[in-house]
Write an enzyme that holds these catalytic residues in place. Sequence first.
Site, short mmCIF file in Angstrom:
data_model
loop_
_atom_site.label_atom_id
_atom_site.label_comp_id
_atom_site.label_asym_id
_atom_site.label_seq_id
_atom_site.Cartn_x
_atom_site.Cartn_y
_atom_site.Cartn_z
N TRP A 10 -7.05 -2.33 2.61
CA TRP A 10 -6.75 -1.19 3.61
C TRP A 10 -5.96 -1.74 4.57
O TRP A 10 -5.74 -0.94 5.53
CB TRP A 10 -8.04 -0.50 4.03
CG TRP A 10 -8.65 0.45 2.79
CD1 TRP A 10 -7.90 0.73 1.74
CD2 TRP A 10 -9.74 1.17 2.91
NE1 TRP A 10 -8.69 1.55 0.81
CE2 TRP A 10 -9.72 2.01 1.74
CE3 TRP A 10 -10.87 1.31 3.66
CZ2 TRP A 10 -10.79 2.62 1.38
CZ3 TRP A 10 -12.04 2.16 3.65
CH2 TRP A 10 -11.93 3.03 2.46
N GLU A 95 1.02 -11.22 4.87
CA GLU A 95 1.04 -10.91 6.49
C GLU A 95 0.51 -12.03 7.15
O GLU A 95 0.48 -12.21 8.18
CB GLU A 95 0.30 -9.54 6.53
CG GLU A 95 1.34 -8.36 5.94
CD GLU A 95 0.91 -7.01 5.61
OE1 GLU A 95 -0.41 -6.69 5.91
OE2 GLU A 95 1.43 -6.29 4.70
N GLU A 165 2.30 -11.58 -5.00
CA GLU A 165 2.56 -10.18 -4.27
C GLU A 165 4.00 -10.59 -3.79
O GLU A 165 4.20 -11.23 -2.80
CB GLU A 165 1.75 -9.94 -3.12
CG GLU A 165 0.16 -9.63 -3.62
CD GLU A 165 -0.41 -8.56 -2.63
OE1 GLU A 165 -0.62 -7.61 -2.78
OE2 GLU A 165 -0.49 -9.18 -1.47
N GLY A 171 4.69 -2.64 0.50
CA GLY A 171 5.05 -1.77 1.53
C GLY A 171 6.32 -0.99 1.51
O GLY A 171 6.79 -0.26 2.55
N GLY A 231 -2.10 -1.61 -1.47
CA GLY A 231 -2.19 -1.36 0.06
C GLY A 231 -2.17 0.30 0.11
O GLY A 231 -3.33 1.00 -0.06
N GLY A 232 -1.05 0.85 0.36
CA GLY A 232 -0.80 2.26 0.72
C GLY A 232 -1.59 3.07 -0.34
O GLY A 232 -2.29 4.20 0.30
P1 PGA Z 1 1.23 -2.07 -0.94
O1 PGA Z 1 0.74 -3.47 -0.11
O2 PGA Z 1 0.63 -1.64 -2.07
O3 PGA Z 1 1.47 -0.97 0.21
O4 PGA Z 1 2.85 -2.41 -1.06
C1 PGA Z 1 0.09 -4.31 -1.03
C2 PGA Z 1 -0.50 -5.23 -0.29
O5 PGA Z 1 -0.14 -5.89 0.75
O6 PGA Z 1 -1.69 -5.92 -0.96
#
Ligand code: PGA
Length: 248
Positions: A10, A95, A165, A171, A231-232
């Site tokens: 999240w 990140e 990833e 994102g 994520g999203g």
């Molecule tokens: P996303 O992010 O699904 O929004 O692309 C994935 C993540 O950073 O784990």
Amino acid sequence: MAKTYMVGNWKMNQGLQDLKSFFAELSAKNLPEGNFWIAPQAIQIQKAIELSLGSSVKIGSQNCSNENFGAFTGEINTTSLKEIGAHFTIIGHSERRAIFNESDELINSKVQKALNDSLTPIFCFGETLEQREAGKTLDIVLGQIKAGLVNIKIENADQLILAYEPVWAIGTGKTATPDQAEEVHAAIRSLLKELYGDLGADLSILYGGSVKPANVLELLSKPNINGGLVGGASLKAEDFAALCSATL
Ligand code: PGA
């Protein structure tokens, strides 16, 4: 055989009210049993654990310290995470690597610390667009894995989860095609067999980067893609439930 997981990351997105609505909506959907995990903001982990009790969802953190108790202002230790009932911790997300300058060495020590406290690490790695375009994807990815797993010993395949990833897919709405992802996952599988022998065949390798209900089935149809780190699309209960169902 590697287990299939669906994990929601999240990030710093949900407030307390969002958290409550999410779990209320999710419980109305009566998810079947499965490996469905969510990592909310640290401040909401305890509440999320309470709200998820009685469901098949397990809760973990997005990060952890490599240190134990002590003078480390702002850090979260795995001992305390375990104590409140957290199940896993994401480690080395791109990140964290890019914004918070986490090195392979630090990530390696976090993986070790999580294992010491019986918290399952979801160890992340992936190449940038520049690295992909320079033809360096496998060098970068396999290099990050070797560095992140230095001296990491495991006894069973449930103890450690990996997550590929590609940074350019996070994102951005750009997903690696299932073939592009599988090419990397297959190379990761070979490396895991070198590092862990038979256990390497059973370790789960998740894919992350713009996974959503519309593309998840195709990704999961690949032999070495054992789930998603999302994520999203994990923020809405309806989408998360659809992603979870895709693993069954
Ligand atoms: P996303 O992010 O699904 O929004 O692309 C994935 C993540 O950073 O784990």
